[in-house]
Design an enzyme around this catalytic site. Structure first.
Site, mmCIF file in Angstrom:
data_model
loop_
_atom_site.group_PDB
_atom_site.id
_atom_site.type_symbol
_atom_site.label_atom_id
_atom_site.label_comp_id
_atom_site.label_asym_id
_atom_site.label_seq_id
_atom_site.Cartn_x
_atom_site.Cartn_y
_atom_site.Cartn_z
ATOM 1 N N PRO A 30 0.840 -1.212 0.000
ATOM 2 C CA PRO A 30 0.000 0.000 0.000
ATOM 3 C C PRO A 30 0.869 1.254 0.000
ATOM 4 C CG PRO A 30 -0.077 -1.112 2.146
ATOM 5 C CD PRO A 30 0.689 -2.003 1.213
ATOM 6 N N GLY A 32 2.137 5.085 0.801
ATOM 7 C CA GLY A 32 2.013 6.027 1.925
ATOM 8 C C GLY A 32 1.685 5.355 3.240
ATOM 9 N N GLY A 74 4.127 3.449 5.082
ATOM 10 C CA GLY A 74 5.329 3.177 5.891
ATOM 11 C C GLY A 74 5.977 1.844 5.573
ATOM 12 N N LEU A 75 5.511 1.162 4.513
ATOM 13 C CA LEU A 75 6.068 -0.157 4.187
ATOM 14 C C LEU A 75 7.023 -0.097 2.994
ATOM 15 C CD1 LEU A 75 2.924 -2.435 4.745
ATOM 16 C CD2 LEU A 75 4.745 -1.849 6.351
ATOM 17 N N GLY A 76 7.484 1.090 2.653
ATOM 18 C CA GLY A 76 8.548 1.215 1.657
ATOM 19 C C GLY A 76 8.100 1.076 0.223
ATOM 20 N N SER A 77 6.831 1.425 -0.056
ATOM 21 C CA SER A 77 6.348 1.240 -1.433
ATOM 22 C C SER A 77 7.137 2.106 -2.421
ATOM 23 C CB SER A 77 4.851 1.499 -1.492
ATOM 24 O OG SER A 77 4.546 2.653 -2.185
ATOM 25 N N SER A 78 7.434 3.352 -2.065
ATOM 26 C CA SER A 78 8.092 4.207 -3.065
ATOM 27 C C SER A 78 9.554 3.804 -3.259
ATOM 28 C CB SER A 78 7.890 5.682 -2.745
ATOM 29 O OG SER A 78 8.903 6.189 -1.961
ATOM 30 N N ALA A 83 10.708 0.675 -2.934
ATOM 31 C CA ALA A 83 10.686 -0.573 -3.710
ATOM 32 C C ALA A 83 10.423 -0.262 -5.179
ATOM 33 C CB ALA A 83 9.626 -1.511 -3.146
ATOM 34 N N ASP A 87 15.485 2.639 3.465
ATOM 35 C CA ASP A 87 14.412 1.880 2.805
ATOM 36 C C ASP A 87 14.901 1.270 1.487
ATOM 37 O OD1 ASP A 87 13.158 3.195 4.852
ATOM 38 O OD2 ASP A 87 11.484 3.954 3.660
#
Ligand code: MEV
Length: 334
Positions: A109, A111, A113-117, A119, A160
């Site tokens: 998801p 925004g 906090g799981l590093g989507s941008s 990755a 990240d």
């Protein structure tokens, strides 16, 4: 990073790359101000497929689309701008004047906090560099990915992106970079994540902490010292494989870390409620990532993770899930 590149692709051929998201176990924000952080890559990924076309840059993704008619044209400031910047810079370096398409598919998801941008940028960097026959070493991918992401998050620590590139569980230091810890043993602890559903903007949270540091120099310096000690203790626990289960002691450290994050102003009443709810049924919970919204992570015994997810969902926290650790990092294939 695992690479399976063959020949440089020609017109019509594609290069696909995948990169995992991340969880910051300890040390977000303080890493920007000189402490270390402990991260792990998670079993949720972003996939980017790059292909050559006649002209322009065309990016498609779940969060929208970005299109320019020539490869040199500027792009509007949207969430996809870093990928456009990346493709344009790589084309310039390769002396390539045709077009590039990027197709992005994400399991992470945005925004949250799981590093989507990160990755996304890591996967796109390796796919584009591979497509154009440029250097696809770890350093080249890291440089291109960070350069892209810093177009919208200028103060990033690089933690990240490092998780997306190398995978596993590791200590991150801004000077040294990746310092691998003992490989994760699944019986030592489990991780449960719950998404508050409120998206956040990393850059504005980083700036908020900078303001806190400027206005409360002594308090911030005490908290940073506390964070440093906490991280040292967490490294000892994670490195002591003889000690068996580690969920309880790591959970206690998470609760302390959360109290520091609250003090520097990156929690919110909504996140506090979620942390409290998770704290009651786990060994300890904290915000993960920039805060202000996004996800909370909790440490639990590996065997009780499923029951905890169900309990959270019954409490109304529908977007709760278990995460595993990705040991592979970025994968590039032609
Ligand atoms: C964001 O996931 C983590 C922060 O510490 C920023 C950074 O390390 O670049 C808030």
């Amino acid at each position: 990073m695992r690479s399976a590149m063959h020949d440089i692709p020609t017109h019509g051929e594609t290069v696909t790359s995948s990169a995992p998201g991340k969880i910051i176990l300890f040390g977000e924000h303080f890493i920007v101000h000189g402490t270390d952080a402990i991260l792990c890559a998670i079993d949720r990924h972003v996939y980017v497929t790059a292909a050559k076309t006649e002209s322009g840059i065309h990016i498609t993704s779940d969060v929208g689309e970005l299109k320019t008619s020539t490869i040199t044209e500027d792009a509007p400031t949207t969430a996809l701008m870093p990928l456009h910047h990346l493709a344009r810079a790589a084309a310039r370096r390769a002396g390539y004047s045709g077009g590039i398409t990027l197709q992005v598919r994400s399991e992470i998801p945005p925004g949250a906090g799981l590093g989507s941008s990160s990755a996304c940028c890591a996967a796109a960097a390796s796919a584009v560099l591979g497509l154009l026959g440029l250097d696809v070493s770890d350093t080249a991918i890291m440089d291109a990915a960070l350069d892209a992401e810093r177009t919208i998050h200028p103060n990033l620590s690089g933690a990240d992106t490092t998780a997306s590139l190398y995978g596993g569980i590791f200590l991150y230091n801004r000077g040294v970079g990746y310092i691998g810890l003992e490989p994760h043993r699944a019986d030592r602890f489990g991780l449960v994540v719950s998404n508050s559903g409120t998206a956040h903007d990393t850059d504005s949270m980083v700036r908020r902490v900078q303001r806190f540091r400027d206005n409360h120099v002594a308090i911030f310096s005490r908290l940073r010292k506390g964070e440093r000690e906490l991280i040292q203790r967490a490294v000892e626990i994670l490195s002591d494989l003889e000690a068996g289960a580690a969920a309880e002691s790591l959970g206690r450290l998470a609760a302390i870390n959360q109290s520091y994050l609250r003090k520097i102003g990156v929690s919110s009443p909504e996140l506090d409620r979620l942390v409290d709810a998770m704290q009651k049924i786990t060994y300890g919970a904290k915000i993960t990532g920039a805060g202000g919204g996004g996800c909370v992570v909790a440490f639990a015994d590996a065997g009780s993770v499923r029951g905890i997810v169900t309990a959270l969902q019954k409490m109304g926290y529908r977007d709760s899930f278990a995460v595993g650790i990705d040991e592979e990092g970025l994968v590039l294939s032609c």
